[in-house]
Design an enzyme around this catalytic site. Structure first.
Site, short mmCIF file in Angstrom:
data_model
loop_
_atom_site.label_atom_id
_atom_site.label_comp_id
_atom_site.label_asym_id
_atom_site.label_seq_id
_atom_site.Cartn_x
_atom_site.Cartn_y
_atom_site.Cartn_z
N GLY A 97 -11.44 12.61 -8.28
CA GLY A 97 -10.09 12.23 -7.89
C GLY A 97 -9.32 11.65 -9.06
N ALA A 98 -7.99 11.72 -8.96
CA ALA A 98 -7.13 11.23 -10.05
C ALA A 98 -5.90 10.54 -9.49
CB ALA A 98 -6.74 12.38 -10.97
N THR A 147 0.85 -1.18 0.00
CA THR A 147 0.00 0.00 0.00
C THR A 147 0.89 1.24 0.00
OG1 THR A 147 -1.87 1.03 1.11
CG2 THR A 147 -0.32 -0.13 2.54
N LEU A 176 -15.16 5.14 -2.19
CA LEU A 176 -14.14 4.10 -1.95
C LEU A 176 -13.73 4.04 -0.50
CD1 LEU A 176 -14.12 3.77 -4.95
CD2 LEU A 176 -11.67 4.22 -4.99
N GLY A 230 -4.09 6.99 -7.35
CA GLY A 230 -3.92 5.59 -7.72
C GLY A 230 -5.23 4.81 -7.78
N ALA A 231 -6.12 5.08 -6.83
CA ALA A 231 -7.39 4.33 -6.81
C ALA A 231 -8.26 4.73 -8.01
CB ALA A 231 -8.12 4.60 -5.50
N LYS A 250 3.26 1.34 -3.89
CA LYS A 250 2.54 0.70 -5.01
C LYS A 250 3.28 0.84 -6.34
CE LYS A 250 -2.16 0.78 -3.21
NZ LYS A 250 -3.56 1.14 -3.46
N ASN A 259 -0.70 -3.60 -6.06
CA ASN A 259 -1.14 -3.67 -4.65
C ASN A 259 -1.11 -5.10 -4.12
OD1 ASN A 259 -3.40 -4.66 -6.02
ND2 ASN A 259 -4.76 -4.03 -4.36
N GLY A 296 -17.32 1.61 0.45
CA GLY A 296 -16.03 1.05 0.05
C GLY A 296 -15.72 -0.32 0.63
P1 NDP Z 1 -4.00 9.19 -3.69
O1 NDP Z 1 -3.25 9.92 -2.63
O2 NDP Z 1 -3.26 8.54 -4.81
O3 NDP Z 1 -5.06 10.22 -4.36
C1 NDP Z 1 -5.86 11.07 -3.57
C2 NDP Z 1 -6.83 11.85 -4.45
O4 NDP Z 1 -7.66 12.62 -3.57
C3 NDP Z 1 -6.19 12.83 -5.42
O5 NDP Z 1 -6.92 12.89 -6.61
C4 NDP Z 1 -6.30 14.16 -4.66
O6 NDP Z 1 -6.36 15.30 -5.52
C5 NDP Z 1 -7.65 13.98 -4.01
N1 NDP Z 1 -7.83 14.87 -2.86
C6 NDP Z 1 -7.21 14.79 -1.66
N2 NDP Z 1 -7.65 15.77 -0.84
C7 NDP Z 1 -8.57 16.48 -1.56
C8 NDP Z 1 -9.38 17.63 -1.27
N3 NDP Z 1 -9.35 18.23 -0.07
N4 NDP Z 1 -10.23 18.07 -2.24
C9 NDP Z 1 -10.29 17.45 -3.45
N5 NDP Z 1 -9.52 16.39 -3.79
C10 NDP Z 1 -8.68 15.90 -2.85
O7 NDP Z 1 -4.91 8.14 -2.92
P2 NDP Z 1 -5.58 6.79 -3.53
O8 NDP Z 1 -6.06 7.08 -4.89
O9 NDP Z 1 -4.66 5.65 -3.32
O10 NDP Z 1 -6.80 6.56 -2.52
C11 NDP Z 1 -7.91 7.45 -2.51
C12 NDP Z 1 -8.95 6.97 -1.52
O11 NDP Z 1 -9.44 5.70 -1.91
C13 NDP Z 1 -8.36 6.80 -0.09
O12 NDP Z 1 -9.16 7.52 0.77
C14 NDP Z 1 -8.49 5.34 0.23
O13 NDP Z 1 -9.00 5.18 1.52
C15 NDP Z 1 -9.53 4.85 -0.79
N6 NDP Z 1 -9.23 3.47 -1.21
C16 NDP Z 1 -10.11 2.49 -0.87
C17 NDP Z 1 -9.88 1.19 -1.23
C18 NDP Z 1 -10.87 0.14 -0.83
O14 NDP Z 1 -10.52 -1.06 -0.90
N7 NDP Z 1 -12.08 0.48 -0.46
C19 NDP Z 1 -8.67 0.79 -1.98
C20 NDP Z 1 -7.81 1.92 -2.33
C21 NDP Z 1 -8.09 3.20 -1.93
P3 NDP Z 1 -5.00 16.07 -6.00
O15 NDP Z 1 -4.43 15.24 -7.11
O16 NDP Z 1 -5.51 17.38 -6.45
O17 NDP Z 1 -4.10 16.16 -4.80
#
Ligand code: NDP
Length: 287
Positions: free
Chosen positions: A134-135, A71, A229, A137-138, A75, A96, A252
């Site tokens: 969001g953009a 994680t 998620l 990894g997930a 990753k 992952n 999620g």
């Molecule tokens: P990343 O850190 O790779 O991406 C986070 C994303 O959230 C980015 O797009 C970021 O935008 C955005 N973001 C963060 N804060 C804000 C904000 N205040 N306003 C708007 N956008 C925001 O994380 P992951 O993609 O790995 O994971 C994302 C979520 O998915 C996590 O919360 C995790 O808990 C959940 N998840 C759940 C899983 C499950 O099995 N249910 C598996 C994997 C993840 P920016 O690019 O602009 O910073």
């Protein structure tokens, strides 16, 4: 002389490497399935700092781990050490779940597959219009699996244009059947009325802040399926708002359980009872 079979105390080892990783519930969920089925497997959550990943992987090989989850923040960096990547991880360029296959360590990405399994239990994605918030990894993993499952179009909504731009540049050539577009997230996002499925792939809503995803409440309609998620809490403020607007919602937990279930199948070949894993997660989060 005794003729009874000698008892083996050896277990197949599975790890979970991350930093921080103390709040990751996967061990409790996966070990519950191992124990329920009497499998001689032991899942160990291990804090691995970024500079220690190479040594940790050397330990995995030396101790003959069957595999491991990785994680944040490993990753992408784990790919340097692996022998090969499964097709999902090749497209997503993130891993992952690592599996020892014929003596080689192969990287998989089961996040998107876990989400898709959860989604298809409540809706058919074929031909649907999807908004992904969001953009990271997930979002990337979910986008790939939705495209392969036949959604019609995906709009990526993200704060930073650079991250979303990278995601689209990586994916669009690999997914020519998909209409993929980007909208920069400024203020409260208005969901287009023709959207079928909205998916929060940001970390906004996570405990303990449990912030509200900045989406215009009045743009949510009952024909939309709204997914989050986030696992902790399962019922995020965003899902609560969507329910109040009459939308169907998907939390999620299903994604977490399914990606764990797929991992166990890859490591052991066994179809475990997913209900055991669901129950453990709902017990942990009192949901
Ligand atoms: P990343 O850190 O790779 O991406 C986070 C994303 O959230 C980015 O797009 C970021 O935008 C955005 N973001 C963060 N804060 C804000 C904000 N205040 N306003 C708007 N956008 C925001 O994380 P992951 O993609 O790995 O994971 C994302 C979520 O998915 C996590 O919360 C995790 O808990 C959940 N998840 C759940 C899983 C499950 O099995 N249910 C598996 C994997 C993840 P920016 O690019 O602009 O910073």
């Amino acid at each position: 002389m005794s003729t009874s079979k000698p008892i083996s105390f050896r277990k197949e080892l599975i790890g979970n490497f991350g930093f921080p990783v103390w709040d990751n519930p996967t061990e409790a969920m996966v070990q519950a399935a191992f124990d329920h089925h009497g499998m001689a497997y032991r899942y160990v959550t291990t804090e691995v700092k970024p500079h220690a990943l190479k040594d940790a992987f050397a330990g995995v090989k030396a101790m003959g781990y069957r595999g491991f989850n990785c994680t944040i923040p490993h990753k992408v960096s784990i790919m340097t050490y692996l022998d090969d990547l499964a097709p999902s991880a090749q497209i997503i360029q993130a891993v992952n779940c690592v599996v020892k296959e014929n003596g080689k360590y192969i990287g998989h990405n089961t996040d998107g597959q876990g989400f898709l399994k959860s989604l298809t239990s409540v809706a058919d994605p074929v031909g649907k219009s999807v908004v992904i918030l969001g953009a990271g990894g997930a979002a990337l993993a979910v986008t790939v699996e939705l495209a392969l499952a036949g959604v019609k179009e995906i709009t990526i909504v993200n704060r930073s244009s650079s991250r979303a731009g990278e995601l689209i540049d990586v994916l669009q050539p690999k997914l020519p059947m998909l209409t993929l577009s980007f909208v920069q997230w400024n203020g409260s996002f208005v969901i287009p009325a023709n959207t079928d499925i909205v998916i929060n792939c940001t970390s906004v809503g996570l405990s303990p802040e449990m912030a509200m995803v900045p989406v215009d409440r009045d743009s949510l309609f009952p024909h939309m399926l709204v997914c989050d998620l986030i696992v902790n809490p399962p019922k995020t403020p965003f899902l609560q708002m969507a329910e109040q607007r009459g939308c169907r919602v998907l939390d999620g937990v299903g994604m977490l359980v399914n990606q764990g279930w797929i991992g166990i199948k890859l490591w052991s070949g066994i179809d475990v009872d997913a209900q055991i894993m669901h129950a453990k997660i709902r017990e942990i989060y009192n949901a």
